[in-house]
Motif scaffolding. Structure first.
Motif, PDB file in Angstrom:
ATOM      1  N   ILE A   1      72.857-106.304 -18.619  1.00  0.00           N
ATOM      2  CA  ILE A   1      71.700-105.410 -18.509  1.00  0.00           C
ATOM      3  C   ILE A   1      72.171-104.102 -17.897  1.00  0.00           C
ATOM      4  N   SER A   2      71.847-102.991 -18.528  1.00  0.00           N
ATOM      5  CA  SER A   2      72.256-101.694 -17.981  1.00  0.00           C
ATOM      6  C   SER A   2      71.049-100.911 -17.484  1.00  0.00           C
ATOM      7  N   THR A   3      71.273-100.163 -16.409  1.00  0.00           N
ATOM      8  CA  THR A   3      70.283 -99.203 -15.901  1.00  0.00           C
ATOM      9  C   THR A   3      71.038 -97.926 -15.515  1.00  0.00           C
ATOM     10  N   HIS A   4      70.298 -96.916 -15.069  1.00  0.00           N
ATOM     11  CA  HIS A   4      70.893 -95.597 -14.888  1.00  0.00           C
ATOM     12  C   HIS A   4      70.398 -94.960 -13.603  1.00  0.00           C
ATOM     13  N   HIS A   5      71.150 -93.972 -13.116  1.00  0.00           N
ATOM     14  CA  HIS A   5      70.889 -93.461 -11.770  1.00  0.00           C
ATOM     15  C   HIS A   5      70.357 -92.027 -11.768  1.00  0.00           C
ATOM     16  N   HIS A   6      69.645 -91.656 -12.788  1.00  0.00           N
ATOM     17  CA  HIS A   6      69.126 -90.289 -12.815  1.00  0.00           C
ATOM     18  C   HIS A   6      68.211 -90.002 -11.630  1.00  0.00           C
ATOM     19  N   PHE A   7      67.582 -91.037 -11.074  1.00  0.00           N
ATOM     20  CA  PHE A   7      66.739 -90.860  -9.884  1.00  0.00           C
ATOM     21  C   PHE A   7      67.505 -91.092  -8.593  1.00  0.00           C
ATOM     22  N   ARG A   8      68.783 -91.465  -8.714  1.00  0.00           N
ATOM     23  CA  ARG A   8      69.625 -91.677  -7.545  1.00  0.00           C
ATOM     24  C   ARG A   8      68.919 -92.623  -6.555  1.00  0.00           C
ATOM     25  N   ASN A   9      68.703 -92.196  -5.320  1.00  0.00           N
ATOM     26  CA  ASN A   9      68.102 -93.114  -4.345  1.00  0.00           C
ATOM     27  C   ASN A   9      66.589 -93.234  -4.490  1.00  0.00           C
ATOM     28  N   GLY A  10      66.029 -92.614  -5.522  1.00  0.00           N
ATOM     29  CA  GLY A  10      64.593 -92.719  -5.767  1.00  0.00           C
ATOM     30  C   GLY A  10      64.244 -93.602  -6.951  1.00  0.00           C
ATOM     31  N   ASP A  11      65.206 -94.388  -7.435  1.00  0.00           N
ATOM     32  CA  ASP A  11      64.980 -95.246  -8.607  1.00  0.00           C
ATOM     33  C   ASP A  11      63.996 -96.369  -8.284  1.00  0.00           C
ATOM     34  N   LEU A  12      62.988 -96.546  -9.152  1.00  0.00           N
ATOM     35  CA  LEU A  12      61.992 -97.604  -8.968  1.00  0.00           C
ATOM     36  C   LEU A  12      61.950 -98.569 -10.161  1.00  0.00           C
ATOM     37  N   VAL A  13      63.007 -98.563 -10.979  1.00  0.00           N
ATOM     38  CA  VAL A  13      63.009 -99.376 -12.199  1.00  0.00           C
ATOM     39  C   VAL A  13      63.995-100.533 -12.138  1.00  0.00           C
ATOM     40  N   ALA A  14      65.203-100.326 -11.623  1.00  0.00           N
ATOM     41  CA  ALA A  14      66.242-101.359 -11.678  1.00  0.00           C
ATOM     42  C   ALA A  14      65.813-102.644 -10.973  1.00  0.00           C
ATOM     43  N   VAL A  15      65.255-102.526  -9.795  1.00  0.00           N
ATOM     44  CA  VAL A  15      64.866-103.741  -9.061  1.00  0.00           C
ATOM     45  C   VAL A  15      63.783-104.520  -9.812  1.00  0.00           C
ATOM     46  N   PRO A  16      62.716-103.870 -10.338  1.00  0.00           N
ATOM     47  CA  PRO A  16      61.732-104.630 -11.130  1.00  0.00           C
ATOM     48  C   PRO A  16      62.314-105.319 -12.362  1.00  0.00           C
ATOM     49  N   VAL A  17      63.358-104.746 -12.957  1.00  0.00           N
ATOM     50  CA  VAL A  17      63.998-105.410 -14.098  1.00  0.00           C
ATOM     51  C   VAL A  17      64.495-106.789 -13.684  1.00  0.00           C
ATOM     52  N   PHE A  18      65.163-106.858 -12.547  1.00  0.00           N
ATOM     53  CA  PHE A  18      65.724-108.141 -12.121  1.00  0.00           C
ATOM     54  C   PHE A  18      64.682-109.024 -11.431  1.00  0.00           C
ATOM     55  N   ASP A  19      63.606-108.407 -10.919  1.00  0.00           N
ATOM     56  CA  ASP A  19      62.457-109.223 -10.486  1.00  0.00           C
ATOM     57  C   ASP A  19      61.920-110.023 -11.670  1.00  0.00           C
ATOM     58  N   ALA A  20      61.789-109.345 -12.818  1.00  0.00           N
ATOM     59  CA  ALA A  20      61.282-110.016 -14.020  1.00  0.00           C
ATOM     60  C   ALA A  20      62.261-111.073 -14.507  1.00  0.00           C
ATOM     61  N   ALA A  21      63.557-110.764 -14.450  1.00  0.00           N
ATOM     62  CA  ALA A  21      64.564-111.742 -14.866  1.00  0.00           C
ATOM     63  C   ALA A  21      64.505-112.983 -13.980  1.00  0.00           C
ATOM     64  N   LYS A  22      64.309-112.764 -12.689  1.00  0.00           N
ATOM     65  CA  LYS A  22      64.189-113.896 -11.755  1.00  0.00           C
ATOM     66  C   LYS A  22      62.980-114.751 -12.122  1.00  0.00           C
TER      67      LYS A  22
END
Length: 520
Positions: free
Chosen positions: A77-98
């Motif tokens: 699974i890939s995600t990206h850091h355009h928001f740097r320390n303001g990213d709110l997407v990567a963690v929910p992706v793996f919340d859903a996977a869990k």
């Protein structure tokens, strides 16, 4: 499965594995010596018959999108850091996977930040098996302590594009956070309440992944213009309340340094460039977004203004100081690879001379050339350098993995590469006999600027000749190392086990060095 196997000594004299997470790996062979063969990777063939005729690819949730993409154990699974320390997407992706009970995923981010620390719990419970991407802060410490189940792989931004293009990494599902998108999947980062600038780090993922999900908090009517990501690559669209905090894209400091020592580094770096004839009408440069680099940019602007010159282009990371140079007419173009503040976002949106680029055009070493070698002056940082001008950017002198590579390796191909670094940090000398982790070969690094003097790589006889008679304190690298040790003493070597926990890839995909588990 073993994390690594078959350790060998590469062309840089570093011991590295030849099998990484079950896949064969080629040891570093020297700069420019590895020649790839074969053809580029390709995504699966698809048919328009399997996609909505009205172009509406929206789904109600990330969880449903992951199910539609066929998420299963062992995927990447890939995600990206355009928001740097303001990213709110990567963690929910793996919340859903869990929630879906999926295990042994490989996370392939373009970079990680402190906001991703919650993913440590998924590394611990096996939802995520390992990370191939930068491991900053807590994630880096977790890796250095040998807690990750697989082997970490650190790549530059260009190396990441190369790995996807060459098929070294196969992305099963790419998740792209986009500040604006339409229901077809066209997307950009310059419009919307969460505007962050460009989306270039997701380009390879959109082109080569099996499945692509665009996540947005600003769904606009078709067409979303400009499109930085083309909807023809996208499978599903998900709308969230908020995908990122744009104020947190800021990289470290976006203000010039006030430290007298750092200001001296900036002043001497700019004076060196001026005296050596590196600054001229139509020259090009690249500098980072740290306080010292920003100050150097301001000195460059003063020199250009005084002489009535202008730079042809500046390579970004963009920031308000670079934007001011563009708007003042001191530079013709910003070729921007990463937006470091909101002035950069505004400028990219409104000024056609502020051009968004990607790792493909700027940094990919397995291409028909790239922008890196065309830049006249490159200003970079480092955590350590050594007497052979080798440099480290991923570990500290205690061996802890605390930084990513970013575009640093790629920029080493600039015509003159200068590292302004303090002679010591926290009474730890920065100049060593041998860097803890090798990230950049010394043959590509030209000048080291410290507050106690400037060392020119002996390979650069042209610069040595030009700086004869300069008022700047030109010294050998050995002299600078000796001065640091007189002040701080000879530093203790970091304490490691013989267990490799991560590797550093070179820009061509070969293995440059190993990162070892630290003794606690």
């Amino acid at each position: 499965m073993a994390k690594f196997d078959k350790l060998v000594t590469n062309a840089a004299g570093r011991v590295v594995p030849t099998i990484i997470n079950g896949k064969p790996a080629t040891p570093f062979m020297g700069v420019g010596n590895y020649k790839p063969t074969g053809r580029k990777a390709a995504p699966p063939l698809v048919s328009c018959a399997d996609y909505p005729a009205d172009g509406n690819k929206t789904l109600p949730s990330l969880k449903e999108a992951l199910i539609k993409c066929g998420l299963k154990d062992g995927m990447t699974i890939s995600t990206h850091h355009h928001f740097r320390n303001g990213d709110l997407v990567a963690v929910p992706v793996f919340d859903a996977a869990k929630e879906l009970g999926v295990k042994k995923l490989m996370w392939f981010p373009s970079a990680s930040f402190p906001c991703h620390e919650p993913l440590i719990s998924y590394l611990e419970d096996g939802t995520i098996h390992h990370i191939e991407g930068s491991m900053n802060g807590a994630l880096g410490k977790f890796t250095s302590e040998g807690k990750m189940k697989g082997l970490g792989v650190l790549r530059s931004h260009g190396g990441r594009y190369q790995a996807v293009q060459d098929g070294d990494v196969h992305i099963d599902i790419a998740v792209i956070a986009a500040p604006s998108a339409d229901a077809f999947g066209n997307a950009n980062g310059v419009n919307g309440p969460a505007a962050c600038g460009l989306l270039g780090f997701a380009l390879a993922d959109s082109q080569y992944a099996d499945k692509v999900i665009v996540v947005t908090d600003n769904l606009v009517p078709f067409p979303c213009i400009p499109w930085q990501i083309q909807g023809n690559y996208v499978d599903y669209i998900v709308v969230m309340d908020q995908i990122g905090i744009p104020e947190k894209i800021i990289s470290g400091t976006t203000e010039v340094t006030r430290s007298p020592d750092r200001l001296l580094l900036a002043e001497w770096s700019a004076q060196f460039c001026n005296e050596a004839g590196l600054i001229h009408d139509g020259f090009s440069f690249q500098a980072g977004a740290g306080g010292t680099a920003l100050s150097i940019g301001i000195y460059f602007a003063d020199i250009l203004r005084e002489k009535g010159w202008k730079a042809r282009f500046a390579r970004g990371g963009s920031n308000k100081y670079l934007v001011k140079m563009l708007e003042e007419g001191l530079v013709d173009y910003i070729l921007d690879g990463q937006t470091f503040d909101l002035d950069g976002v505004r400028s990219m949106r409104d000024n056609p001379a502020h051009v968004n680029t990607s790792p493909f055009t700027s940094y990919n070493y397995h291409g028909k050339g790239n922008f890196s070698s065309m830049v006249d002056v490159v200003i970079l940082g480092a955590t350590e350098v050594d007497v052979d001008f080798n440099a480290n950017v991923v570990t500290h002198s205690d061996g802890l993995l605390l930084h990513g590579i970013g575009g640093w390796q790629n920029c080493l191909f600039g015509k003159t590469v200068i590292l302004p670094v303090p002679l010591f940090r926290d009474r730890n000398p920065v100049i060593r006999d041998r860097v803890t982790t090798l990230c950049g070969p010394g043959e590509l690094i030209d000048v080291i600027v410290t507050e106690r003097g400037i060392a020119i790589n002996p390979r650069r006889t042209d610069l040595i000749e030009k700086m004869k008679g300069s008022t700047l304190p030109i010294k050998t690298i050995e002299e600078l190392k000796g001065e640091a040790e007189k002040i701080c003493g000879i530093p203790e070597k970091p304490r490691f086990t013989d267990e490799v926990v991560a590797v550093v890839k070179w820009v061509d995909g070969t293995v440059l060095d190993s990162v070892y588990k630290v003794l606690q």
